[in-house]
Design an enzyme around this catalytic site. Structure first.
Site, PDB file in Angstrom:
ATOM      1  N   ARG A  41      -4.209 -43.028  59.626  1.00  0.00           N
ATOM      2  CA  ARG A  41      -3.584 -43.579  58.423  1.00  0.00           C
ATOM      3  C   ARG A  41      -2.082 -43.700  58.678  1.00  0.00           C
ATOM      4  O   ARG A  41      -1.448 -42.772  59.212  1.00  0.00           O
ATOM      5  CB  ARG A  41      -3.834 -42.682  57.201  1.00  0.00           C
ATOM      6  CG  ARG A  41      -5.229 -42.864  56.589  1.00  0.00           C
ATOM      7  CD  ARG A  41      -5.347 -44.226  55.940  1.00  0.00           C
ATOM      8  NE  ARG A  41      -6.632 -44.480  55.346  1.00  0.00           N
ATOM      9  CZ  ARG A  41      -7.646 -45.093  55.949  1.00  0.00           C
ATOM     10  NH1 ARG A  41      -7.521 -45.449  57.222  1.00  0.00           N
ATOM     11  NH2 ARG A  41      -8.766 -45.336  55.310  1.00  0.00           N
ATOM     12  N   ASP A  47      -2.602 -48.579  64.909  1.00  0.00           N
ATOM     13  CA  ASP A  47      -3.440 -49.572  64.241  1.00  0.00           C
ATOM     14  C   ASP A  47      -3.206 -49.544  62.736  1.00  0.00           C
ATOM     15  O   ASP A  47      -3.791 -50.335  62.004  1.00  0.00           O
ATOM     16  CB  ASP A  47      -4.916 -49.287  64.552  1.00  0.00           C
ATOM     17  CG  ASP A  47      -5.844 -50.365  64.036  1.00  0.00           C
ATOM     18  OD1 ASP A  47      -5.588 -51.549  64.320  1.00  0.00           O
ATOM     19  OD2 ASP A  47      -6.825 -50.026  63.344  1.00  0.00           O
ATOM     20  N   GLU A  78       1.132 -51.488  54.384  1.00  0.00           N
ATOM     21  CA  GLU A  78       0.262 -52.521  54.947  1.00  0.00           C
ATOM     22  C   GLU A  78       0.117 -53.686  53.977  1.00  0.00           C
ATOM     23  O   GLU A  78      -0.192 -53.455  52.802  1.00  0.00           O
ATOM     24  CB  GLU A  78      -1.108 -51.930  55.281  1.00  0.00           C
ATOM     25  CG  GLU A  78      -1.025 -50.890  56.398  1.00  0.00           C
ATOM     26  CD  GLU A  78      -2.395 -50.391  56.875  1.00  0.00           C
ATOM     27  OE1 GLU A  78      -3.427 -50.851  56.338  1.00  0.00           O
ATOM     28  OE2 GLU A  78      -2.419 -49.536  57.774  1.00  0.00           O
ATOM     29  N   HIS A  95      -4.620 -52.991  61.846  1.00  0.00           N
ATOM     30  CA  HIS A  95      -5.701 -52.215  61.219  1.00  0.00           C
ATOM     31  C   HIS A  95      -7.059 -52.817  61.575  1.00  0.00           C
ATOM     32  O   HIS A  95      -7.889 -53.096  60.700  1.00  0.00           O
ATOM     33  CB  HIS A  95      -5.521 -52.156  59.700  1.00  0.00           C
ATOM     34  CG  HIS A  95      -6.139 -50.925  59.086  1.00  0.00           C
ATOM     35  ND1 HIS A  95      -5.609 -50.274  57.995  1.00  0.00           N
ATOM     36  CD2 HIS A  95      -7.248 -50.223  59.428  1.00  0.00           C
ATOM     37  CE1 HIS A  95      -6.364 -49.234  57.675  1.00  0.00           C
ATOM     38  NE2 HIS A  95      -7.358 -49.184  58.537  1.00  0.00           N
TER      39      HIS A  95
END
Length: 333
Positions: A236, A260, A265, A284
């Site tokens: 996360r 990632d 986001e 992601h």
């Protein structure tokens, strides 16, 4: 009125799940994930399926007059207010294990790519600089030390691959010790966080996001890492303070960084890490594989539809007994 339960899905999923969902429910697709849209479209819905978009908070759940289950297509459920769902007699389920291999392979792709200077080499070759091949010295993973922060399903799988494929020394840090047989499969030793940081040439994070892990990887923690360490975050984004990682890279106190996930986001255009030659970043997408998406979709649809038929949850986040007791108190059972 339809005899089938009504399920609202915030996004499309792999057809392996969508086909079953269409057959077993009256499927509705959300027209947006903003609070106003969701607040309007959740009325009259029996089941809700979410991915990474949307916030399922108490205010939204108060609008959900018939909601019995929230299914999280994935493993992180920090955007769901679990206590609020439990209080309202709403079961929350997720898909642990469905994307374990996909994320594990993504982690090793980043570890290998950074170790071999893939970002710099690819950029140089695209610019016509073939001789960049001799300008930087990479390294092998074989026999090196990996530190795994969070030893759940994905962390354990990373440890197993590190041991069996690369002969790595595996250290892990977790508030709960893994069973002896699990440690043996990965050749893993449980150590303190400080010991892990001081010894590991690769550090990979696999914890959930909660109050104890938010900004866990900060300036102080980075200062305890080896300057030749590579850090990976495929868990996360807010676990890592990205500005502190950029500062560590600038000061050459870190070999490289792979991620990632991001604090925000999608990440902003002026993100301090995007475009650097010493990082590997993906949007992601670690679980964006045929197998990972199929597994997650099939798993969450089976659980949601099962609960709506009165079956016990397969992968509950909150306690089913407590959820049922609250439903009975509220006259919803």
């Amino acid at each position: 009125m339809s005899q089938r339960p009504i399920v609202l899905s915030l996004t499309k999923m792999h057809e392996a799940g969508m086909s079953v969902l269409r057959e077993g429910s009256e499927l509705r697709m959300a027209s947006g994930t903003d609070p106003e849209t969701l607040g309007r479209e959740i009325v009259g819905v029996d089941g809700l399926i979410i991915r990474t978009g949307g916030v399922i908070d108490a205010a939204l759940l108060d609008r959900a007059d018939r909601l019995r289950v929230v299914g999280r297509h994935g493993v992180g459920y920090d955007q769901i207010d679990i206590p609020a769902a439990t209080e309202r007699g709403i079961q929350v389920v997720y898909t642990p294990g469905a994307n374990t291999q996909s994320v594990c392979e993504h982690v090793f792709a980043m570890m290998i790519g950074l170790s071999k200077h893939f970002p710099q080499m690819m950029t140089a070759l695209a610019a016509g600089d073939y001789h960049a091949r001799t300008s930087m010295m990479g390294r092998d993973l074989l026999g090196r030390t990996i530190g795994i922060i969070g030893f759940g399903r994905i962390g354990r799988r990373v440890g197993e691959v590190a041991k069996t494929a690369f002969g790595m020394r595996v250290l892990y840090h977790d508030i709960i010790a893994a069973p002896a047989e699990v440690e043996a499969r990965a050749g893993a030793t449980r150590v303190s966080l400080d010991e892990l940081l001081a010894a590991s040439e690769y550090v990979t994070v696999h914890t959930p996001l909660d109050a104890s892990t938010r900004h866990l990887i900060n300036r102080d923690v980075l200062a305890k890492m080896r300057p030749d360490a590579i850090l990976i975050n495929a868990a996360r984004g807010p676990i890592t303070v990205e500005a502190d990682v950029a500062a560590a890279l600038d000061a050459k106190r870190l070999w490289g960084y792979g991620a990632d996930v991001y604090e925000v986001e999608p990440p902003p255009k002026d993100h301090p890490l995007i475009g650097r030659p010493d990082v590997m970043l993906t949007p992601h997408s670690a679980a964006q594989t045929e197998e990972g998406l199929s597994n997650m979709a099939s798993s969450i649809v089976a659980d949601v539809l099962g609960i709506l038929k009165g079956e016990a949850p397969l992968n509950p986040v909150n306690d089913p007994a407590e959820v049922l007791a609250n439903r009975q108190k509220l006259g919803k059972a």
